[in-house]
Write a protein that holds these residues in place. Structure first.
Motif, PDB file in Angstrom:
ATOM      1  N   ASP A 391       0.971  -0.714   0.422  1.00 61.20           N
ATOM      2  CA  ASP A 391       0.278  -0.229   0.103  1.00 61.20           C
ATOM      3  C   ASP A 391       0.715   0.732  -0.184  1.00 61.20           C
ATOM      4  O   ASP A 391       0.860   2.294  -0.480  1.00 61.20           O
ATOM      5  CB  ASP A 391      -1.323  -0.034   0.957  1.00 61.20           C
ATOM      6  CG  ASP A 391      -2.251   0.636   0.473  1.00 61.20           C
ATOM      7  OD1 ASP A 391      -3.262   0.257   0.384  1.00 61.20           O
ATOM      8  OD2 ASP A 391      -2.613   1.252   1.790  1.00 61.20           O
ATOM      9  N   ALA A 392       2.297   1.227   0.620  1.00 69.23           N
ATOM     10  CA  ALA A 392       2.989   2.267   0.864  1.00 69.23           C
ATOM     11  C   ALA A 392       3.616   2.414  -0.505  1.00 69.23           C
ATOM     12  O   ALA A 392       3.652   3.577  -1.008  1.00 69.23           O
ATOM     13  CB  ALA A 392       3.794   1.835   2.056  1.00 69.23           C
ATOM     14  N   TRP A 393       4.069   1.664  -0.981  1.00 66.41           N
ATOM     15  CA  TRP A 393       4.799   1.225  -2.389  1.00 66.41           C
ATOM     16  C   TRP A 393       3.857   2.127  -3.251  1.00 66.41           C
ATOM     17  O   TRP A 393       4.696   2.937  -4.111  1.00 66.41           O
ATOM     18  CB  TRP A 393       5.280   0.262  -2.121  1.00 66.41           C
ATOM     19  CG  TRP A 393       6.187  -0.262  -3.153  1.00 66.41           C
ATOM     20  CD1 TRP A 393       7.607  -0.050  -3.026  1.00 66.41           C
ATOM     21  CD2 TRP A 393       6.694  -0.532  -4.595  1.00 66.41           C
ATOM     22  NE1 TRP A 393       8.363  -0.484  -4.803  1.00 66.41           N
ATOM     23  CE2 TRP A 393       7.472  -0.929  -5.306  1.00 66.41           C
ATOM     24  CE3 TRP A 393       5.242  -0.675  -5.757  1.00 66.41           C
ATOM     25  CZ2 TRP A 393       7.856  -0.832  -6.689  1.00 66.41           C
ATOM     26  CZ3 TRP A 393       5.062  -0.658  -6.532  1.00 66.41           C
ATOM     27  CH2 TRP A 393       6.803  -1.104  -7.359  1.00 66.41           C
ATOM     28  N   LEU A 394       2.732   1.185  -3.514  1.00 68.31           N
ATOM     29  CA  LEU A 394       2.558   2.019  -4.461  1.00 68.31           C
ATOM     30  C   LEU A 394       1.044   3.111  -4.752  1.00 68.31           C
ATOM     31  O   LEU A 394       1.337   4.030  -5.925  1.00 68.31           O
ATOM     32  CB  LEU A 394       0.507   1.381  -4.279  1.00 68.31           C
ATOM     33  CG  LEU A 394       1.101  -0.374  -4.898  1.00 68.31           C
ATOM     34  CD1 LEU A 394      -0.107  -0.577  -5.125  1.00 68.31           C
ATOM     35  CD2 LEU A 394       1.454  -0.473  -6.598  1.00 68.31           C
TER      36      LEU A 394
ATOM     37  N   GLY B  31      -3.669  -1.538   2.954  1.00 69.77           N
ATOM     38  CA  GLY B  31      -3.939  -2.307   2.346  1.00 69.77           C
ATOM     39  C   GLY B  31      -5.279  -3.202   2.065  1.00 69.77           C
ATOM     40  O   GLY B  31      -5.931  -3.323   3.356  1.00 69.77           O
ATOM     41  N   ASP B  32      -5.883  -4.080   0.769  1.00 68.69           N
ATOM     42  CA  ASP B  32      -6.985  -4.784   0.704  1.00 68.69           C
ATOM     43  C   ASP B  32      -7.146  -6.003   0.086  1.00 68.69           C
ATOM     44  O   ASP B  32      -5.728  -6.225   0.101  1.00 68.69           O
ATOM     45  CB  ASP B  32      -8.151  -3.515   0.669  1.00 68.69           C
ATOM     46  CG  ASP B  32      -7.509  -2.907  -0.792  1.00 68.69           C
ATOM     47  OD1 ASP B  32      -6.886  -3.081  -1.761  1.00 68.69           O
ATOM     48  OD2 ASP B  32      -7.975  -1.808  -1.830  1.00 68.69           O
ATOM     49  N   TYR B  56     -16.807  -5.957  -7.123  1.00 70.80           N
ATOM     50  CA  TYR B  56     -16.275  -7.864  -7.102  1.00 70.80           C
ATOM     51  C   TYR B  56     -16.175  -8.301  -5.726  1.00 70.80           C
ATOM     52  O   TYR B  56     -16.746  -9.763  -4.849  1.00 70.80           O
ATOM     53  CB  TYR B  56     -15.320  -8.738  -7.519  1.00 70.80           C
ATOM     54  CG  TYR B  56     -14.744 -10.253  -7.751  1.00 70.80           C
ATOM     55  CD1 TYR B  56     -16.237 -10.702  -8.002  1.00 70.80           C
ATOM     56  CD2 TYR B  56     -13.705 -10.108  -6.637  1.00 70.80           C
ATOM     57  CE1 TYR B  56     -15.352 -12.481  -8.276  1.00 70.80           C
ATOM     58  CE2 TYR B  56     -13.555 -11.820  -6.651  1.00 70.80           C
ATOM     59  CZ  TYR B  56     -14.215 -13.150  -7.238  1.00 70.80           C
ATOM     60  OH  TYR B  56     -13.933 -13.915  -7.101  1.00 70.80           O
ATOM     61  N   PHE B  57     -15.170  -7.769  -4.953  1.00 69.80           N
ATOM     62  CA  PHE B  57     -15.214  -7.921  -3.421  1.00 69.80           C
ATOM     63  C   PHE B  57     -15.882  -7.775  -2.912  1.00 69.80           C
ATOM     64  O   PHE B  57     -15.466  -7.517  -1.705  1.00 69.80           O
ATOM     65  CB  PHE B  57     -13.634  -7.793  -2.712  1.00 69.80           C
ATOM     66  CG  PHE B  57     -12.500  -8.478  -3.812  1.00 69.80           C
ATOM     67  CD1 PHE B  57     -12.178  -9.893  -3.012  1.00 69.80           C
ATOM     68  CD2 PHE B  57     -11.319  -8.284  -4.408  1.00 69.80           C
ATOM     69  CE1 PHE B  57     -10.593 -10.891  -3.953  1.00 69.80           C
ATOM     70  CE2 PHE B  57     -10.397  -8.830  -5.154  1.00 69.80           C
ATOM     71  CZ  PHE B  57     -10.121 -10.108  -4.982  1.00 69.80           C
ATOM     72  N   GLY B  58     -16.700  -6.934  -2.724  1.00 70.59           N
ATOM     73  CA  GLY B  58     -17.460  -5.853  -2.375  1.00 70.59           C
ATOM     74  C   GLY B  58     -16.629  -5.084  -1.465  1.00 70.59           C
ATOM     75  O   GLY B  58     -17.622  -4.890  -0.197  1.00 70.59           O
ATOM     76  N   ILE B  59     -16.587  -3.897  -1.190  1.00 73.36           N
ATOM     77  CA  ILE B  59     -15.566  -3.330  -1.115  1.00 73.36           C
ATOM     78  C   ILE B  59     -15.612  -2.224  -1.438  1.00 73.36           C
ATOM     79  O   ILE B  59     -15.254  -0.635  -1.146  1.00 73.36           O
ATOM     80  CB  ILE B  59     -13.870  -3.615  -0.647  1.00 73.36           C
ATOM     81  CG1 ILE B  59     -13.326  -3.671  -2.057  1.00 73.36           C
ATOM     82  CG2 ILE B  59     -13.752  -4.532   0.592  1.00 73.36           C
ATOM     83  CD1 ILE B  59     -11.416  -4.046  -1.737  1.00 73.36           C
TER      84      ILE B  59
END
Lengths: 505, 319
Positions: A391-394, B31-32, B56-59
């Protein structure tokens, strides 16, 4: 002397195990390969999956038009031959008429067309789509011929097609929306069952056009701890295993009855600097850092010696001797001079690294920390769970990042995302540079292999000299096997396709 | 009985609290499901592709809408679909639970059958050499992390006996009792090791307390044999702290033994939660944690009821 000495006890056990293993070996012809790995596949849709294990599994089930051999040459898979038009704007494939899906249907140009259209459809959410944006239209003059019309000369698209992300699947499955659940491919094996994070069972595909297999199938078990994988190999419960951790891999050759296959890979370990943040925006500071680090020492101390110093290009056909690159030998004096010249009098920065990904990330960060302290740089190491790191990298939200990035057999798909002006990950590399951009575009359009090498070596030298990142080393991919297993050829791409030639005694 | 009803009535409230906590916590972590699936390649997605995957993941909806949807499902007995397994969350959990239950029971049997006799022995030989040996062993057992014990067991078995317990998949007890027990015996020893050490220490100190009580002196003076004093008079009264400890410990074990399951490659609840978290399978994390919390509540209730059985003086629920 004791009547029941440990020796007699052990001898008794040895006889007992010998007896049981003989009786166990007799009935079965041992035609099934018992394989283990520590990380399981995460899905069955070859267009969408990018995780290492998923690709390795799907390469056994599906086939692309072409694939790469162990020397990274493009060789036939579903296509028996192919040809670029002179202007590199048309690419024509002839499909092997023997190619069949595991349900017995022949592979036709319609299946290939449907597969690429699915890949290019944004609703599919295929990350690999970005490699195929030059495809303007697809023609199918007959069942065995497929023609890609490209909007721009695109030589590296052939290599991009040689991955399982460009797998061909039955048009009927795409229509029915069952891709990713049914796993019907034209590859050497058929997926019989999959229990995520536990086990997959593969059987030989009798319809495979590539020939007959010497094994009936493969059972892959997920054993998350690699020391347990080693124990399982030792105890004869596993015949063949994939290993990630170099420290575990180096133990294999010491075991009687076990063999290690080791092959240099295209992935590279790198310290990514963020040139959009001061003082890393200062060329002299970046160069000083490049001169201050001792790449071989990082390999010796953090990777147990398991690696080679590399520049940006890791594929043998393009790579130049790292000694030719800017400051690849540690030169602390020059580093200090460059720092003094830059006007930056030491600084503190945070370096991010992912826990266990790669397994050596933390040790690499520590060695870098010690080496850079020599020129007054105070690194704080921040270890993160992989997803947090990603997440941080992206977001490009870091001063520096210890990373292991994927390599490609061709420099264009490998670096186009980072170092062209419109690259998808240009906001991660944060290093817009017109010269790099122009060299990339020349390399994409050039058809003469010798000239391409020249162009990309200029690109590599420029990168090393500008030092937006500090390329460190490239490692190995490891598989371990019992002596009863023979015929496996490892590949720099990490593919396990070499299992098609394996036999088990 | 009214006590049990009262306790049962608090369950939904506690579970609701747990569910909100987990729901928010797992989504606060960066992150997800998309980055978990694609890693850094997620950066290659176009906005349209990203939206398609989020749907698709419902998020793709705000967090409160996601929670409401989940809660509505819960009242209909639907914990959602696991994105890793492509199956209902409850199905996945119930597939994994037998292993965890059997492993927990086996470790508890090992811990109690080793720990209680050792504790009693130590207490009855207070400050004598055998007591000291037991105490040192117990200290060692309690302070050795179970990944060390587990890896050591696997190493010794594979190097000296050319054997490792079956790994990867689980043979259920009803399918093949012997194979099933054989597969779990070493993981159970690993888990039972530290557990037995705590049981030893607790039962030793409880025994020492009880042995100095008046009624024990009375029993002795009436001529009861030392054995009879220890096993019939003292032990039943010393068991209460052991029951408390075992209850809490059993509740933890039912939550899955992450490290031991990881080392022995056992598909239990512990690894299920771990994989669900690392792969950001929100529905599965949510469902599994709720299931574990529910088990914990039930075990605690049972422990309280066990007090009554062990000590008739205790009357819970009455003021």
């Amino acid at each position: 002397m004791n009547q029941f000495s440990p020796k007699t006890l052990l001898a008794g056990l040895a006889v007992a195990t010998a007896l049981t293993s003989v009786s166990a070996a007799l009935p079965a012809q041992a035609a099934e390969l018992r394989m283990a790995w520590s990380q399981d596949a995460t899905g069955l849709d070859p267009h969408k999956q990018t995780a290492f294990s998923s690709l390795r599994l799907l390469e056994l089930i599906y086939e692309p038009l072409v694939r790469l051999d162990a020397d990274l040459n493009v060789v036939p898979a579903i296509a028996s031959s192919w040809e670029f038009a002179e202007d590199a704007r048309t690419l024509t494939f002839t499909i092997d008429t023997n190619a069949k899906f595991s349900d017995g249907a022949s592979v036709t140009s319609a299946d290939v067309k449907a597969s690429f259209e699915r890949l290019l459809d944004e609703a599919t959410s295929a990350a690999a789509r970005s490699n195929f944006l030059s495809i303007e239209s697809i023609d199918t003059p007959d069942d065995a011929t497929i023609v890609f019309n490209l909007s721009t000369p695109d030589v590296p698209i052939l290599v991009a097609m040689a991955t399982i992300n460009a797998a061909v699947m039955p048009a009927a499955e795409i229509e029915a929306g069952t891709v990713g659940t049914e796993a019907i491919g034209s590859g050497p094996f058929v997926l019989e069952s999959w229990e995520p994070n536990a086990r997959e069972v593969l059987s030989a595909n009798e319809n495979w056009a590539g020939g007959e297999l010497a094994i009936d199938g493969i059972t892959i078990s997920v054993l998350p701890d690699e020391m347990a994988i080693l124990a399982s190999l030792r105890a004869g419960q596993t015949d063949f295993a994939l290993l990630n951790d170099p420290l575990v891999a180096t133990l294999v050759p010491m075991e009687a009855g076990l063999e290690l296959n080791r092959v240099g890979v295209l992935n590279y370990n790198v310290l990514q600097l963020n040139p959009s943040r001061p003082p890393m925006d200062n060329l002299l500071v970046r160069q000083a850092m490049s001169c201050a680090i001792d790449r071989q020492e990082i390999i010796d101390a953090a990777l147990a010696g398991e690696g080679k110093v590399t520049g940006p290009l890791t594929m043998p056909a393009f790579a130049q001797d790292p000694a030719n690159l800017f400051c690849y030998e540690q030169d602390l004096e020059r580093a200090r001079e460059l720092m003094a010249e830059s006007g930056v009098d030491g600084f503190s920065a945070t370096v991010i690294a992912a826990t266990g990904e790669p397994p050596v990330a933390a040790s690499e960060a520590q060695v870098l920390q010690a080496q850079l302290a020599e020129i007054g740089i105070d690194l704080e190491i921040e270890m993160m769970e992989l997803n947090v790191y990603v997440d941080a990298w992206l977001a490009g939200d870091f001063d520096m990042a210890v990373a292991q990035n994927g390599g490609r057999p061709d420099p264009y798909p490998m670096y186009n995302r980072y170092f062209t002006n419109e690259g998808n990950l240009a906001h991660v590399s944060n290093f817009p540079d017109d010269e790099l951009d122009s060299l990339m575009k020349q390399g994409q359009a050039e058809t003469d292999p010798a000239k391409r090498v020249e162009i990309f070596q200029a690109f590599e030298s420029r990168l090393a000299e500008q030092s937006p990142w500090l390329w460190l080393s490239t490692g190995y991919s490891y598989t371990a096997q019992r002596e009863s297993v023979s015929g496996f050829t490892p590949s720099p791409t990490g593919t396990l396709f070499g299992l098609v030639n394996v036999s088990v005694e | 009985m009214s006590y049990v009803v009262q306790r049962l009535l608090t369950f939904p409230l506690i579970l609701l609290g747990v569910s909100i906590l987990v729901f928010v916590a797992i989504r606060l972590v960066p992150g997800d499901a998309i980055t978990a699936m694609l890693g850094t390649e997620a950066g290659l997605l176009t906005p349209v592709q990203r939206e398609a995957l989020a749907a698709y993941f419902g998020i793709d909806q705000p967090i409160w809408a996601q929670y409401l949807r989940w809660l509505t499902g819960l009242f209909q007995g639907d914990l959602g679909i696991s994105s890793i397994y492509g199956k209902p969350v409850l199905t996945v959990i119930l597939e994994r639970f037998p292993l965890t239950l059997q492993l927990s029971l086996m470790s508890m049997v090992i811990a109690l059958s080793v720990g209680v006799p050792l504790g009693v022995l130590a207490a009855s030989r207070n400050e004598r050499p055998s007591d000291l040996v037991v105490r040192v062993l117990a200290m060692l057992g309690q302070s050795t992390p179970n990944f060390v014990v587990g890896i050591l067991i696997i190493y010794v078995l594979s190097v000296f006996f050319g054997f490792v317990p079956a790994m990867g998949t689980f043979t259920p007890l009803f399918a093949d009792p012997l194979a099933s027990i054989a597969q779990l015996i070493f993981p159970a020893i690993t888990l039972g090791f530290a557990f037995a050490a705590s049981v030893t220490r607790i039962s030793r100190s409880a025994m020492l307390d009880v042995l100095s009580d008046d009624y024990v002196r009375t029993a002795r003076s009436k001529g009861a044999t030392p054995m009879s004093v220890i096993w019939h008079h003292a032990l039943p009264n010393a068991l209460i702290p052991v029951v408390t400890l075992s209850g809490v410990e059993f509740g933890y074990l039912l939550g899955g033994a992450v490290i031991v399951e990881q080392i022995f490659a056992l598909p239990g609840l512990g690894r299920l939660v771990l994989d669900a978290i690392t792969q950001r399978d929100y529905a599965l994390v949510q469902g599994t944690v709720l299931f574990i919390a529910f088990n914990f509540l039930v075990v605690n209730l049972l422990v309280d009821l066990a007090y009554v059985a062990l000590d008739p003086r205790i009357r819970i629920g009455r003021r």
